[in-house]
Design a protein around this motif. Structure first.
Motif, PDB file in Angstrom:
ATOM      1  N   PHE A 124       0.943  -1.608  -0.226  1.00 24.58           N
ATOM      2  CA  PHE A 124      -0.323  -0.048  -0.153  1.00 24.58           C
ATOM      3  C   PHE A 124       0.755   0.896  -0.718  1.00 24.58           C
ATOM      4  O   PHE A 124       0.557   2.487  -0.936  1.00 24.58           O
ATOM      5  CB  PHE A 124      -0.902  -0.159   1.424  1.00 24.58           C
ATOM      6  N   TYR A 125       2.038   1.617   0.278  1.00 22.39           N
ATOM      7  CA  TYR A 125       2.764   2.631   1.144  1.00 22.39           C
ATOM      8  C   TYR A 125       3.599   2.280  -0.432  1.00 22.39           C
ATOM      9  O   TYR A 125       4.649   3.399  -0.341  1.00 22.39           O
ATOM     10  CB  TYR A 125       3.643   2.013   1.941  1.00 22.39           C
ATOM     11  N   ARG A 126       4.667   1.228  -0.454  1.00 20.89           N
ATOM     12  CA  ARG A 126       5.741   1.446  -1.873  1.00 20.89           C
ATOM     13  C   ARG A 126       5.737  -0.056  -2.126  1.00 20.89           C
ATOM     14  O   ARG A 126       4.932  -0.881  -2.026  1.00 20.89           O
ATOM     15  CB  ARG A 126       6.807   1.568  -1.088  1.00 20.89           C
ATOM     16  N   PRO A 127       6.454   0.258  -3.829  1.00 20.92           N
ATOM     17  CA  PRO A 127       6.076  -1.707  -4.494  1.00 20.92           C
ATOM     18  C   PRO A 127       7.323  -1.891  -4.368  1.00 20.92           C
ATOM     19  O   PRO A 127       7.899  -0.786  -3.560  1.00 20.92           O
ATOM     20  CB  PRO A 127       6.704  -0.471  -5.851  1.00 20.92           C
ATOM     21  N   GLN A 153      -0.473 -18.711   0.931  1.00 22.50           N
ATOM     22  CA  GLN A 153      -1.457 -18.099   0.040  1.00 22.50           C
ATOM     23  C   GLN A 153      -1.422 -16.304   0.503  1.00 22.50           C
ATOM     24  O   GLN A 153      -1.310 -16.558   1.819  1.00 22.50           O
ATOM     25  CB  GLN A 153      -3.062 -17.558  -0.329  1.00 22.50           C
ATOM     26  N   PHE A 154      -0.987 -15.349  -0.601  1.00 25.67           N
ATOM     27  CA  PHE A 154      -0.745 -13.702  -0.140  1.00 25.67           C
ATOM     28  C   PHE A 154      -1.904 -13.044  -0.284  1.00 25.67           C
ATOM     29  O   PHE A 154      -2.501 -13.298  -1.914  1.00 25.67           O
ATOM     30  CB  PHE A 154       0.669 -13.429  -0.673  1.00 25.67           C
ATOM     31  N   SER A 155      -2.122 -12.173   0.639  1.00 25.85           N
ATOM     32  CA  SER A 155      -3.406 -11.287  -0.140  1.00 25.85           C
ATOM     33  C   SER A 155      -2.531  -9.891  -0.206  1.00 25.85           C
ATOM     34  O   SER A 155      -1.530 -10.355   0.974  1.00 25.85           O
ATOM     35  CB  SER A 155      -4.994 -11.190   0.683  1.00 25.85           C
ATOM     36  N   VAL A 156      -2.846  -9.583  -0.839  1.00 21.71           N
ATOM     37  CA  VAL A 156      -1.859  -7.901  -0.539  1.00 21.71           C
ATOM     38  C   VAL A 156      -2.756  -7.082  -2.046  1.00 21.71           C
ATOM     39  O   VAL A 156      -3.631  -6.710  -2.407  1.00 21.71           O
ATOM     40  CB  VAL A 156      -1.058  -8.570  -2.693  1.00 21.71           C
ATOM     41  N   LYS A 157      -2.581  -5.857  -0.925  1.00 19.63           N
ATOM     42  CA  LYS A 157      -2.793  -4.466  -0.513  1.00 19.63           C
ATOM     43  C   LYS A 157      -2.457  -3.684  -2.072  1.00 19.63           C
ATOM     44  O   LYS A 157      -1.684  -3.378  -2.366  1.00 19.63           O
ATOM     45  CB  LYS A 157      -2.560  -3.969   1.263  1.00 19.63           C
ATOM     46  N   LEU A 158      -3.857  -3.151  -2.259  1.00 18.65           N
ATOM     47  CA  LEU A 158      -2.832  -2.276  -3.228  1.00 18.65           C
ATOM     48  C   LEU A 158      -2.479  -0.744  -3.176  1.00 18.65           C
ATOM     49  O   LEU A 158      -3.073  -0.592  -2.158  1.00 18.65           O
ATOM     50  CB  LEU A 158      -4.782  -2.126  -4.374  1.00 18.65           C
ATOM     51  N   PRO A 159      -1.345  -0.965  -3.787  1.00 15.81           N
ATOM     52  CA  PRO A 159      -1.203   0.946  -4.012  1.00 15.81           C
ATOM     53  C   PRO A 159      -2.453   2.350  -3.647  1.00 15.81           C
ATOM     54  O   PRO A 159      -3.333   2.044  -4.081  1.00 15.81           O
ATOM     55  CB  PRO A 159      -0.254   0.948  -4.498  1.00 15.81           C
ATOM     56  N   GLN A 160      -1.848   3.011  -2.349  1.00 16.12           N
ATOM     57  CA  GLN A 160      -2.842   3.583  -2.441  1.00 16.12           C
ATOM     58  C   GLN A 160      -2.892   4.857  -3.519  1.00 16.12           C
ATOM     59  O   GLN A 160      -3.177   5.939  -3.222  1.00 16.12           O
ATOM     60  CB  GLN A 160      -1.700   4.987  -0.645  1.00 16.12           C
ATOM     61  N   HIS A 176      -5.994   5.784  -2.881  1.00 16.14           N
ATOM     62  CA  HIS A 176      -6.209   7.155  -2.338  1.00 16.14           C
ATOM     63  C   HIS A 176      -6.163   8.089  -2.512  1.00 16.14           C
ATOM     64  O   HIS A 176      -6.709   9.432  -2.821  1.00 16.14           O
ATOM     65  CB  HIS A 176      -5.427   7.028  -0.966  1.00 16.14           C
ATOM     66  N   THR A 177      -4.940   8.044  -3.911  1.00 23.01           N
ATOM     67  CA  THR A 177      -4.401   9.433  -4.532  1.00 23.01           C
ATOM     68  C   THR A 177      -5.527   9.337  -5.735  1.00 23.01           C
ATOM     69  O   THR A 177      -5.965  10.731  -6.379  1.00 23.01           O
ATOM     70  CB  THR A 177      -2.766   9.578  -4.698  1.00 23.01           C
ATOM     71  N   ARG A 178      -5.449   9.221  -7.081  1.00 25.54           N
ATOM     72  CA  ARG A 178      -6.589   8.680  -7.970  1.00 25.54           C
ATOM     73  C   ARG A 178      -7.611   8.150  -8.143  1.00 25.54           C
ATOM     74  O   ARG A 178      -8.137   8.325  -8.419  1.00 25.54           O
ATOM     75  CB  ARG A 178      -5.791   7.932  -8.752  1.00 25.54           C
ATOM     76  N   ARG A 179      -8.142   8.077  -6.929  1.00 22.09           N
ATOM     77  CA  ARG A 179      -9.487   7.614  -6.509  1.00 22.09           C
ATOM     78  C   ARG A 179     -10.197   6.569  -7.501  1.00 22.09           C
ATOM     79  O   ARG A 179     -11.287   6.843  -7.837  1.00 22.09           O
ATOM     80  CB  ARG A 179      -9.516   8.752  -6.317  1.00 22.09           C
ATOM     81  N   LEU A 180      -8.956   5.926  -7.670  1.00 18.80           N
ATOM     82  CA  LEU A 180      -9.967   5.063  -9.040  1.00 18.80           C
ATOM     83  C   LEU A 180      -9.529   5.370 -10.651  1.00 18.80           C
ATOM     84  O   LEU A 180     -10.910   4.955 -11.310  1.00 18.80           O
ATOM     85  CB  LEU A 180     -11.440   3.837  -8.114  1.00 18.80           C
ATOM     86  N   VAL A 181      -9.545   6.172 -11.116  1.00 18.02           N
ATOM     87  CA  VAL A 181      -9.001   6.905 -12.187  1.00 18.02           C
ATOM     88  C   VAL A 181      -7.788   7.667 -12.645  1.00 18.02           C
ATOM     89  O   VAL A 181      -6.533   7.988 -11.790  1.00 18.02           O
ATOM     90  CB  VAL A 181     -10.161   8.793 -11.930  1.00 18.02           C
ATOM     91  N   ASP A 182      -7.644   7.149 -13.783  1.00 21.56           N
ATOM     92  CA  ASP A 182      -6.593   7.210 -14.616  1.00 21.56           C
ATOM     93  C   ASP A 182      -5.543   6.189 -14.041  1.00 21.56           C
ATOM     94  O   ASP A 182      -4.418   6.708 -13.737  1.00 21.56           O
ATOM     95  CB  ASP A 182      -6.031   8.988 -14.806  1.00 21.56           C
TER      96      ASP A 182
END
Length: 241
Positions: free
Chosen positions: A44-47, A65-72, A76-82
């Motif tokens: 979430f915080y860094r690649p 199994q690993f679950s992985v959280k999407l980057p912020q 949070h920054t792009r808010r699902l756009v672009d």
């Protein structure tokens, strides 16, 4: 019996529970010999380099199994756009987990309202690039409508059952029920509070009695600040055996 995946947010082993993770090796290696799943929050915080994910996957037994959280940046920054570039970059990284890749977690900011066109476009684009397990944890009340639930279901996206719940519906799984994902953050104090034994027992029963179409049933404890998550994940895991 559908597989159960129980773990914590991160694989740190608190000193007081070190005895539950015996043997040699890194924290991840010891953790993975005892519990069958973990959630990677640092993404979430860094690649992370693909080579890092490859190394983690090589450290765990088959079936872990690993679950992985999407980057912020995405949520949070792009808010699902672009999102063409950051989403492609993230997927290129996490695919290095290979068969150990479990659900990707889309945790949305509390301020992000449901807008059907944006959600539909985001999830449609996501699904064009990724056909694995996908879970969404919305935290604005507008996401808990029949319309929002239908959008998630149409894209085969599970809605996380979370505690604390922002509205009563948030405590129950929603969206696509082929995956059930419970995330317990700690209550009343988020990240700190332990859950009562009866709550852990009730969670075990929720997982056992999840809808029959649930091919995978997950529970992640996020009350890690004082190490409570570790003890409670171990307790839940034992109850499900």
């Amino acid at each position: 019996m559908e597989p159960f995946f129980v773990g914590t947010a991160g694989w740190g082993i608190p000193k007081q529970y070190a005895g539950a993770f015996p043997g040699e090796g890194s924290h991840l290696e010891r953790y993975a010999r005892t519990l069958g799943a973990v959630e990677i929050n640092s993404s979430f915080y860094r690649p992370h380099r693909p080579s890092t994910y490859e190394r983690w996957a090589a450290s765990v037994p088959t079936g872990f199994q690993f679950s992985v959280k999407l980057p912020q940046e995405i949520t949070h920054t792009r808010r699902l756009v672009d999102l063409v570039e950051p989403l492609a970059r993230f997927l290129g990284e996490v695919r290095a987990l290979g068969p150990a890749l479990g659900p990707l977690l889309v945790q949305l900011p509390p301020s992000l309202r449901f807008e059907r066109a944006i959600a539909d476009r985001f999830l449609g684009d996501f699904r064009e690039k990724f056909d694995g397990q996908l879970a969404c944890e919305p935290r604005h009340e507008t996401w808990f409508s029949d319309v929002a639930d239908a959008v998630l279901r149409n894209h085969h996206v599970a809605r996380v059952a979370a505690d604390p719940a922002v509205v009563p519906q948030a405590a129950q799984p929603g969206g696509w029920l082929g995956l059930v994902c419970i995330r317990l953050h700690g209550s009343p104090k988020v990240y700190y509070s332990a859950y009562a034994p009866e709550t852990v027992a009730a969670t075990a029963e929720r997982l056992r009695t999840a809808p029959s179409e649930a091919e995978n049933r997950w529970c992640i404890f996020d009350n890690t600040a004082l190490g409570e998550a570790t003890a409670q994940a171990l307790d839940l895991f034992r109850q499900l055996q």
